[in-house]
Write a protein that holds these residues in place. Structure first.
Motif, mmCIF file in Angstrom:
data_model
loop_
_atom_site.group_PDB
_atom_site.id
_atom_site.type_symbol
_atom_site.label_atom_id
_atom_site.label_comp_id
_atom_site.label_asym_id
_atom_site.label_seq_id
_atom_site.Cartn_x
_atom_site.Cartn_y
_atom_site.Cartn_z
ATOM 1 N N ASN A 1 0.834 -1.214 0.000
ATOM 2 C CA ASN A 1 0.000 0.000 0.000
ATOM 3 C C ASN A 1 0.863 1.255 0.000
ATOM 4 O OD1 ASN A 1 -2.420 -1.373 -0.022
ATOM 5 N ND2 ASN A 1 -2.657 -1.348 2.202
ATOM 6 N N LEU A 2 1.916 1.261 0.827
ATOM 7 C CA LEU A 2 2.812 2.420 0.861
ATOM 8 C C LEU A 2 3.523 2.609 -0.478
ATOM 9 C CD1 LEU A 2 4.362 2.081 4.429
ATOM 10 C CD2 LEU A 2 2.749 3.827 3.647
ATOM 11 N N MET A 3 3.933 1.507 -1.098
ATOM 12 C CA MET A 3 4.589 1.612 -2.410
ATOM 13 C C MET A 3 3.604 2.145 -3.453
ATOM 14 S SD MET A 3 6.986 -1.819 -2.390
ATOM 15 C CE MET A 3 7.315 -1.767 -4.119
ATOM 16 N N ALA A 4 2.352 1.690 -3.373
ATOM 17 C CA ALA A 4 1.337 2.187 -4.310
ATOM 18 C C ALA A 4 1.104 3.683 -4.080
ATOM 19 C CB ALA A 4 0.047 1.397 -4.141
ATOM 20 N N GLN A 5 1.021 4.084 -2.803
ATOM 21 C CA GLN A 5 0.836 5.514 -2.506
ATOM 22 C C GLN A 5 2.048 6.314 -2.967
ATOM 23 O OE1 GLN A 5 0.161 5.893 1.689
ATOM 24 N NE2 GLN A 5 -2.004 5.351 1.552
ATOM 25 N N ASN A 6 3.250 5.777 -2.755
ATOM 26 C CA ASN A 6 4.469 6.467 -3.191
ATOM 27 C C ASN A 6 4.460 6.638 -4.703
ATOM 28 O OD1 ASN A 6 7.028 7.620 -3.023
ATOM 29 N ND2 ASN A 6 8.021 5.647 -3.370
ATOM 30 N N HIS A 7 4.059 5.580 -5.403
ATOM 31 C CA HIS A 7 4.000 5.667 -6.869
ATOM 32 C C HIS A 7 2.979 6.738 -7.295
ATOM 33 C CE1 HIS A 7 4.404 4.361 -10.986
ATOM 34 N NE2 HIS A 7 3.089 4.175 -11.084
ATOM 35 N N LYS A 8 1.846 6.753 -6.608
ATOM 36 C CA LYS A 8 0.804 7.745 -6.908
ATOM 37 C C LYS A 8 1.338 9.160 -6.658
ATOM 38 C CE LYS A 8 -3.749 9.121 -5.282
ATOM 39 N NZ LYS A 8 -4.794 8.852 -4.296
ATOM 40 N N PHE A 9 2.046 9.333 -5.513
ATOM 41 C CA PHE A 9 2.618 10.657 -5.210
ATOM 42 C C PHE A 9 3.685 11.044 -6.213
ATOM 43 C CE2 PHE A 9 1.430 9.829 -0.537
ATOM 44 C CZ PHE A 9 0.229 10.504 -0.673
ATOM 45 N N GLN A 10 4.478 10.078 -6.667
ATOM 46 C CA GLN A 10 5.495 10.356 -7.686
ATOM 47 C C GLN A 10 4.832 10.844 -8.979
ATOM 48 O OE1 GLN A 10 8.848 10.260 -7.675
ATOM 49 N NE2 GLN A 10 8.933 9.715 -5.491
ATOM 50 N N LEU A 11 3.734 10.168 -9.368
ATOM 51 C CA LEU A 11 3.023 10.593 -10.584
ATOM 52 C C LEU A 11 2.470 12.000 -10.412
ATOM 53 C CD1 LEU A 11 1.087 7.336 -11.602
ATOM 54 C CD2 LEU A 11 3.097 8.344 -12.712
ATOM 55 N N GLU A 12 1.869 12.251 -9.240
ATOM 56 C CA GLU A 12 1.334 13.592 -8.978
ATOM 57 C C GLU A 12 2.450 14.634 -9.006
ATOM 58 O OE1 GLU A 12 -0.912 13.603 -5.336
ATOM 59 O OE2 GLU A 12 -2.391 12.201 -6.109
ATOM 60 N N ARG A 13 3.605 14.310 -8.415
ATOM 61 C CA ARG A 13 4.730 15.247 -8.404
ATOM 62 C C ARG A 13 5.194 15.546 -9.825
ATOM 63 N NH1 ARG A 13 9.916 13.031 -6.504
ATOM 64 N NH2 ARG A 13 10.944 13.907 -8.275
ATOM 65 N N HIS A 14 5.260 14.494 -10.661
ATOM 66 C CA HIS A 14 5.659 14.713 -12.061
ATOM 67 C C HIS A 14 4.630 15.580 -12.786
ATOM 68 C CE1 HIS A 14 9.269 12.302 -12.143
ATOM 69 N NE2 HIS A 14 8.616 11.227 -11.666
ATOM 70 N N GLU A 15 3.342 15.355 -12.515
ATOM 71 C CA GLU A 15 2.290 16.168 -13.146
ATOM 72 C C GLU A 15 2.402 17.621 -12.709
ATOM 73 O OE1 GLU A 15 -1.613 14.613 -12.412
ATOM 74 O OE2 GLU A 15 -1.116 12.653 -13.261
#
Length: 118
Positions: free
Chosen positions: A94-108
Motif C-alpha cells: 500500500n505504501l509503495m502504491a501511494q508512493n507511486h501515486k505521489f510520484q506521478l502527482e509530483r511529475h504532473e
C-alpha cells in the motif's frame, strides 16, 4: 561278649551312616536355603531395576510432553509471525502504491509548473 561287640560295632556304623546322611541333608537344606535367598535377592534387584526404569521412562515422557508443548508454542508463534509478516507486506505494498501515486502527482505538478513558466 562277642555278640555285644558286634552289636556295638553295628550301632556305631549306623550312627556314622546316619550322621553322614544328616550332614548330606543339612548340606542340601543349606544349599536350597542359599538358593532361595539368592532368588529373593535377584527378585529384589529386578524389582528395583523395574522401578528405576519406570522412573526413567516417566522422566522421558515428561520431557517428551514438554518438547511437544514447546513445539506447539513455537508453531503458534510462527503462525503469528507469518500473519504479522503478511500484514507488513500488505502495508508495504500500500505504501509503495501511494508512493507511486505521489510520484506521478509530483511529475504532473512539475510538468504544470514548467508549462506555466513557459
Amino acid at each position: 561278649m562277642k555278640f555285644k561287640e558286634t552289636q556295638v560295632t553295628r550301632l556305631e556304623a549306623e550312627i556314622e551312616s546316619t550322621s553322614k546322611r544328616m550332614e548330606q541333608v543339612r548340606n542340601v537344606f543349606h544349599a536350597r536355603e542359599k538358593s532361595a535367598t539368592e532368588v529373593k535377592m535377584a527378585k529384589l534387584l529386578s524389582d528395583a531395576k523395574v522401578q528405576e526404569l519406570k522412573s526413567v521412562m516417566e522422566k522421558q515422557e515428561k520431557m517428551y510432553d514438554q518438547a511437544i508443548d514447546h513445539l506447539n508454542e513455537m508453531k503458534k508463534q510462527l503462525a503469528k509471525a507469518h500473519e504479522e509478516m503478511k500484514e507488513y507486506k500488505d502495508r508495504a505494498e500500500n505504501l509503495m502504491a501511494q508512493n507511486h501515486k505521489f510520484q506521478l502527482e509530483r511529475h504532473e505538478i512539475a510538468a504544470e509548473v514548467k508549462t506555466a513558466k513557459l
